[in-house]
Design a protein around this motif. Sequence first.
Motif, mmCIF file in Angstrom:
data_model
loop_
_atom_site.group_PDB
_atom_site.id
_atom_site.type_symbol
_atom_site.label_atom_id
_atom_site.label_comp_id
_atom_site.label_asym_id
_atom_site.label_seq_id
_atom_site.Cartn_x
_atom_site.Cartn_y
_atom_site.Cartn_z
ATOM 1 N N LYS A 259 0.837 -1.187 0.000
ATOM 2 C CA LYS A 259 0.000 0.000 0.000
ATOM 3 C C LYS A 259 0.880 1.249 0.000
ATOM 4 O O LYS A 259 2.051 1.186 0.387
ATOM 5 C CB LYS A 259 -0.890 0.029 1.258
ATOM 6 C CG LYS A 259 -1.782 -1.199 1.439
ATOM 7 C CD LYS A 259 -2.531 -1.111 2.759
ATOM 8 C CE LYS A 259 -3.417 -2.341 2.974
ATOM 9 N NZ LYS A 259 -2.636 -3.570 3.166
ATOM 10 N N ILE A 286 -18.389 3.906 1.229
ATOM 11 C CA ILE A 286 -16.968 3.901 1.560
ATOM 12 C C ILE A 286 -16.435 2.481 1.685
ATOM 13 O O ILE A 286 -15.374 2.141 1.157
ATOM 14 C CB ILE A 286 -16.726 4.680 2.870
ATOM 15 C CG1 ILE A 286 -16.843 6.182 2.598
ATOM 16 C CG2 ILE A 286 -15.364 4.346 3.455
ATOM 17 C CD1 ILE A 286 -16.707 7.022 3.826
ATOM 18 N N ARG A 287 -17.185 1.635 2.353
ATOM 19 C CA ARG A 287 -16.694 0.283 2.645
ATOM 20 C C ARG A 287 -16.689 -0.621 1.405
ATOM 21 O O ARG A 287 -15.762 -1.404 1.205
ATOM 22 C CB ARG A 287 -17.564 -0.328 3.741
ATOM 23 C CG ARG A 287 -17.156 -1.740 4.135
ATOM 24 C CD ARG A 287 -18.020 -2.258 5.258
ATOM 25 N NE ARG A 287 -17.556 -1.819 6.565
ATOM 26 C CZ ARG A 287 -18.283 -1.902 7.670
ATOM 27 N NH1 ARG A 287 -19.523 -2.351 7.609
ATOM 28 N NH2 ARG A 287 -17.793 -1.512 8.834
ATOM 29 N N HIS A 289 -17.586 0.455 -2.034
ATOM 30 C CA HIS A 289 -17.377 1.054 -3.355
ATOM 31 C C HIS A 289 -16.168 1.966 -3.418
ATOM 32 O O HIS A 289 -15.883 2.534 -4.467
ATOM 33 C CB HIS A 289 -18.642 1.813 -3.788
ATOM 34 C CG HIS A 289 -19.869 0.963 -3.833
ATOM 35 N ND1 HIS A 289 -20.024 -0.081 -4.718
ATOM 36 C CD2 HIS A 289 -20.999 0.988 -3.067
ATOM 37 C CE1 HIS A 289 -21.204 -0.654 -4.516
ATOM 38 N NE2 HIS A 289 -21.812 -0.038 -3.521
ATOM 39 N N ARG A 290 -15.457 2.125 -2.279
ATOM 40 C CA ARG A 290 -14.223 2.925 -2.234
ATOM 41 C C ARG A 290 -14.409 4.305 -2.834
ATOM 42 O O ARG A 290 -13.719 4.720 -3.761
ATOM 43 C CB ARG A 290 -13.092 2.188 -2.946
ATOM 44 C CG ARG A 290 -12.645 0.908 -2.272
ATOM 45 C CD ARG A 290 -11.953 1.148 -0.956
ATOM 46 N NE ARG A 290 -10.704 1.877 -1.147
ATOM 47 C CZ ARG A 290 -10.222 2.769 -0.301
ATOM 48 N NH1 ARG A 290 -10.897 3.083 0.784
ATOM 49 N NH2 ARG A 290 -9.076 3.378 -0.539
ATOM 50 N N THR A 291 -15.377 5.051 -2.306
ATOM 51 C CA THR A 291 -15.650 6.403 -2.786
ATOM 52 C C THR A 291 -15.129 7.430 -1.791
ATOM 53 O O THR A 291 -14.833 7.115 -0.629
ATOM 54 C CB THR A 291 -17.161 6.631 -2.969
ATOM 55 O OG1 THR A 291 -17.817 6.471 -1.691
ATOM 56 C CG2 THR A 291 -17.739 5.629 -3.947
ATOM 57 N N SER A 292 -15.014 8.675 -2.237
ATOM 58 C CA SER A 292 -14.669 9.780 -1.336
ATOM 59 C C SER A 292 -15.854 10.059 -0.416
ATOM 60 O O SER A 292 -17.001 9.699 -0.722
ATOM 61 C CB SER A 292 -14.337 11.034 -2.150
ATOM 62 O OG SER A 292 -13.192 10.840 -2.950
ATOM 63 N N ALA A 322 -13.168 3.486 8.962
ATOM 64 C CA ALA A 322 -12.058 4.037 8.185
ATOM 65 C C ALA A 322 -11.387 5.162 8.959
ATOM 66 O O ALA A 322 -11.897 5.633 9.984
ATOM 67 C CB ALA A 322 -12.560 4.556 6.834
ATOM 68 N N VAL A 359 -10.838 10.045 -1.505
ATOM 69 C CA VAL A 359 -10.590 8.607 -1.452
ATOM 70 C C VAL A 359 -9.099 8.277 -1.365
ATOM 71 O O VAL A 359 -8.701 7.272 -0.773
ATOM 72 C CB VAL A 359 -11.242 7.911 -2.671
ATOM 73 C CG1 VAL A 359 -10.567 8.342 -3.983
ATOM 74 C CG2 VAL A 359 -11.198 6.399 -2.514
ATOM 75 N N LEU A 364 -9.476 2.025 4.906
ATOM 76 C CA LEU A 364 -10.406 1.205 5.695
ATOM 77 C C LEU A 364 -9.660 0.542 6.836
ATOM 78 O O LEU A 364 -8.491 0.175 6.704
ATOM 79 C CB LEU A 364 -11.044 0.140 4.805
ATOM 80 C CG LEU A 364 -11.891 0.647 3.627
ATOM 81 C CD1 LEU A 364 -12.399 -0.533 2.804
ATOM 82 C CD2 LEU A 364 -13.044 1.510 4.109
#
Length: 365
Positions: A259, A286-287, A289-292, A322, A359, A364
């Motif tokens: 990462k 967020i969890r 769809h990994r969006t801002s 997160a 994002v 997370l």
Amino acid sequence: MLANAHRIVVKVGSSSLTSIKGGISEESLTALADALATKRNTGTEIILVSSGAIAAGLAPLGLAKRPRDLATQQAAASVGQGLLMARYTQAFGAHGVTVSQVLLTAEDLMRRSQHTNAFRALNRLLSLGVVPVVNENDTVATHEIRFGDNDRLAALVAHLVRADALVLLSDVDSLYDGPPSLGAKRIPLVEGAHDLDGVSIGKTGKAGVGTGGMLTKVEAASMAAGSGIHALVTSTPNAAAALNGEDVGTWFTVNGARKPVRLLWLAHVASVQGRLVLDDGAVKAIRHHRTSLLPAGISAVHGDFEAGDAVEIAGADGTVVARGLVNYSSAELPQMLGRSTRDLGEALGSGYDREVVHVDDLVLV
């Protein structure tokens, strides 16, 4: 794995190098340097993350124990770091190996330009055959912005330099499933968090001169393994055996992909200054769809923070999902809750049409 690794980060704790009464232990330091220099002379690149500066400065300053106040810690580190490096220079020099001093602060790995410079410097030192000796810059570090202990620093350095493995040395030879004095068994392999279920992990060391314990080593090893780097936890006397690939200590096998170093810092090291509470839809976005994070999904703000600070991001039930670096202060956010960025841009101006947490600045947990 260690026997064939090309680049290894080794971390040694204060309790392995020093004592309150005697300052630096010449015997322990020399034995460690012998093991690392021997490995280096076979072609393996070694970075040593060494604690011990504050502990080494206690005796010269007439201090009976590790000070609690920051100013005296800084003074002890300033005196002890020079002593520590002098001993390392001598011990490694006996093997024809040159060492260098690299002092880092959390900020050096937080900011992209600085951690790029840190990587470039370390990489060049390794290419020149040098063993960099890394420590947190305790003389200028503050309580608010610091790594907390050198185990986490070592995990971040291993990630920064793209090491093959991380070795965490202390005064305990392995992780056990309970107190060794009560007949507990060694845990030779950890493949994931499930392997540590029900394991009682100690929090303090024996010598009283360090800040970490087995808990921080397990956290650092897990951090490394979760980001693509194998890790080993064992005792300092086992250093030579470990580097030769012998079956010692507890091996944490890789269980995740590498990462960005900033996200590792954010997930494991950053000091959280507040909390944002989200509605169910925002948590799902967020969890899964990994969006801002946008203002429309935030229902409450807790804490006192400024733009750029780290905050926890939690659901309505209090579960933290997160961490992120927030783009607005705690004073600005309340007027923005539940509103769209378009509406905010029209009502408050162009500076308010951004994400609350982008994002790229969100991880997370």
